[in-house]
Write a protein that holds these residues in place. Structure first.
Motif, PDB file in Angstrom:
ATOM      1  N   TYR A   1       9.381  11.383   3.681  1.00  0.00           N
ATOM      2  CA  TYR A   1       9.454   9.920   3.492  1.00  0.00           C
ATOM      3  C   TYR A   1      10.639   9.268   4.287  1.00  0.00           C
ATOM      4  N   GLN A   2      10.692   8.056   4.510  1.00  0.00           N
ATOM      5  CA  GLN A   2      11.647   7.492   5.346  1.00  0.00           C
ATOM      6  C   GLN A   2      12.380   6.760   4.408  1.00  0.00           C
TER       7      GLN A   2
ATOM      8  N   LYS B   1       4.354  -1.893   2.115  1.00  0.00           N
ATOM      9  CA  LYS B   1       4.281  -0.276   1.776  1.00  0.00           C
ATOM     10  C   LYS B   1       5.430   0.200   0.769  1.00  0.00           C
ATOM     11  N   GLY B   2       5.478   1.112   0.202  1.00  0.00           N
ATOM     12  CA  GLY B   2       6.594   1.943   0.004  1.00  0.00           C
ATOM     13  C   GLY B   2       6.743   1.801  -1.603  1.00  0.00           C
TER      14      GLY B   2
ATOM     15  N   GLU C   1       2.198   5.138  -5.288  1.00  0.00           N
ATOM     16  CA  GLU C   1       3.544   5.564  -5.592  1.00  0.00           C
ATOM     17  C   GLU C   1       4.168   5.383  -6.981  1.00  0.00           C
TER      18      GLU C   1
ATOM     19  N   LYS D   1       7.103  -5.156   4.354  1.00  0.00           N
ATOM     20  CA  LYS D   1       6.466  -3.870   5.222  1.00  0.00           C
ATOM     21  C   LYS D   1       5.039  -3.549   4.725  1.00  0.00           C
TER      22      LYS D   1
ATOM     23  N   GLU E   1       0.597  -1.299   0.135  1.00  0.00           N
ATOM     24  CA  GLU E   1       0.056  -0.006  -0.062  1.00  0.00           C
ATOM     25  C   GLU E   1       0.820   1.299  -0.012  1.00  0.00           C
ATOM     26  N   ASP E   2       0.019   2.283  -0.331  1.00  0.00           N
ATOM     27  CA  ASP E   2       0.818   3.779  -0.193  1.00  0.00           C
ATOM     28  C   ASP E   2       1.476   3.842   1.203  1.00  0.00           C
ATOM     29  N   GLY E   3       2.630   4.362   1.191  1.00  0.00           N
ATOM     30  CA  GLY E   3       3.291   4.378   2.759  1.00  0.00           C
ATOM     31  C   GLY E   3       4.570   5.279   2.369  1.00  0.00           C
ATOM     32  N   LYS E   4       5.197   5.972   3.340  1.00  0.00           N
ATOM     33  CA  LYS E   4       6.082   6.962   3.229  1.00  0.00           C
ATOM     34  C   LYS E   4       7.687   6.261   3.447  1.00  0.00           C
TER      35      LYS E   4
ATOM     36  N   ALA F   1       3.850   0.370  -4.387  1.00  0.00           N
ATOM     37  CA  ALA F   1       2.376   0.515  -4.267  1.00  0.00           C
ATOM     38  C   ALA F   1       2.033   1.218  -5.393  1.00  0.00           C
TER      39      ALA F   1
END
Ligand code: FBP
Length: 382
Positions: free
Chosen positions: A282-283, A302-303, A365, A300, A251-254, A362
């Motif tokens: 973002y990380q 995400k990303g 992204e 994770k 999924e979308d995620g930083k 994602a």
């Protein structure tokens, strides 16, 4: 305590001295295959040293039961749904990556070569990994043709059913720094590895040689991507591949992993995308090894991982050995892949040398990558 040592010695003997002792007790043996007598000596040495450390109350106090839940299926149990020759090909790749994992862990390496504890120079680890995979594919009898990033030709394997393209050890620039590296492979039906696309893949996989050895695979006839752990805990399941995870969503995620960062200097779209990640906090999670950097997206859930091209830093990742197999895994795991305008599975593999810029992650992204970077500074392959 005495009980623990006794069970360790038993675990040693039960799980076949050679496979167990070699990686832990005697680097030289694993790579140099010295005569039997020194094997016994090494085995004895290894038991003795473990007893000492057990006696010293070290973290080596092992239970007789595996840490891995016995209900989790082994590779052989899980893959039994697949077409028999595809099973054989996949099991050959798992066997090869198990051997490579032990060899990586037991060899002291620099960029060019590996040395055993006697200082004897050995094959560079990526050449060694290359040979191990070809040997296992040949022995499977289910592989017609194989090709690798080390030997980028279509090599007849004498079997029939499937053909395999692989990058034996991705992350050559970080192996000497002891970062996690990996093996990438794709399995196509038939006997050709050019004139194909990733859409025709029957299976793909990625082994991660990190603190743990894991393998993530996707295969026709099964949804999602599936992670296996190489059990290495002196238990009765020692040396087995056991299923540990199913990856179904990204999924979308930083979280971002920006490859070919020097490209931000002459690719304004990449520069804009990079600043978007910074501005939106973002990380940053980037090791320089595509295998661990992409694997984290599935773990994770995400990303995004990107490796855009630019006029001064052209695309370097090869579609046959790296880009298409990873695209297959990511899309099975619920994510998206792109060369700037389309899925990497639609890139025509006209030769073994075809290279492409990539984004994996994602859907949202990757859409942003296509919008900001896209094909402004790169001509995708048609
Ligand atoms: P190798 O196939 O030569 O190992 O190169 C691939 C790779 O090391 C990837 O693993 C990694 O993502 C990329 O190159 C690093 O590129 P850069 O240094 O440009 O960020």
């Amino acid at each position: 305590m005495k009980a623990a040592c006794a069970c360790l010695a038993t675990a040693l003997l039960c799980s076949g001295v050679e496979a167990f002792v070699a990686p832990a007790g005697s680097r030289a043996l694993a790579i140099k295959s010295s005569p039997a007598s020194s094997l016994a000596q090494a085995g004895a040495r290894s038991v003795a040293s473990r007893q000492q450390s057990c006696a010293a109350g070290s973290a080596l106090r092992m239970s007789s039961t595996s840490q891995v839940d016995s209900a989790q299926p082994t590779l052989e149990e899980w893959i039994s749904f697949a077409e028999p020759k595809l099973q054989k090909t996949m099991i050959a790749m798992f066997a090869a990556c198990k051997e490579i994992a032990y060899k990586i862990r037991t060899a002291s390496c620099d960029k060019m070569a590996c040395f055993n504890e006697f200082g004897d120079e050995q094959l560079a680890i990526d050449v060694l990994a290359n040979n191990v995979i070809f040997e296992n594919l040949k022995a499977s009898g289910a592989c017609a043709t194989a090709s690798s990033e080390e030997t980028p030709v279509e090599d007849p394997m004498g079997g029939s059913g499937y053909s395999v393209a692989f990058d034996p050890l991705d992350g050559s620039s970080i192996i000497d720094t002891n970062f996690a590296v990996g093996t990438i492979f794709g399995v196509w039906p038939g006997d050709r590895l050019v004139g194909i696309t990733g859409r025709q893949l029957s299976a793909a996989g990625m082994a991660v040689y990190g603190p743990r050895t894991t393998m993530t695979v996707a295969i026709e006839g099964a949804e999602y991507a599936h992670e296996f752990l190489l059990v290495d805990d002196f238990s009765g399941r020692h040396g087995q591949w056991v299923k540990t995870n199913t990856f179904s969503t990204i999924e979308d995620g930083k979280l971002f992993a920006p490859g070919n960062l020097r490209g931000t200097q002459d690719n304004p779209g990449y520069n804009q995308l990079f600043n978007y990640y910074l501005d939106n906090k973002y990380q940053l999670r980037y090791t320089g090894g595509m295998v661990p950097d992409v694997n984290q997206l599935m773990v994770k859930g995400k990303g995004i991982f990107v490796n855009p091209a630019s006029p001064s830093a052209s695309a370097k990742l090869r579609v046959l050995y790296e880009v298409a197999p990873i695209g297959y895994l990511i899309e099975k795991a619920g994510g998206k892949s792109s060369d700037g305008e389309k899925s990497v599975l639609d890139i025509p593999i006209s030769t073994t040398e075809v290279r492409s810029q990539v984004a994996y992650g994602a859907v949202g992204e990757v859409d942003r990558f296509e919008e900001l970077v896209g094909t402004k500074m790169y001509t995708p392959l048609k």
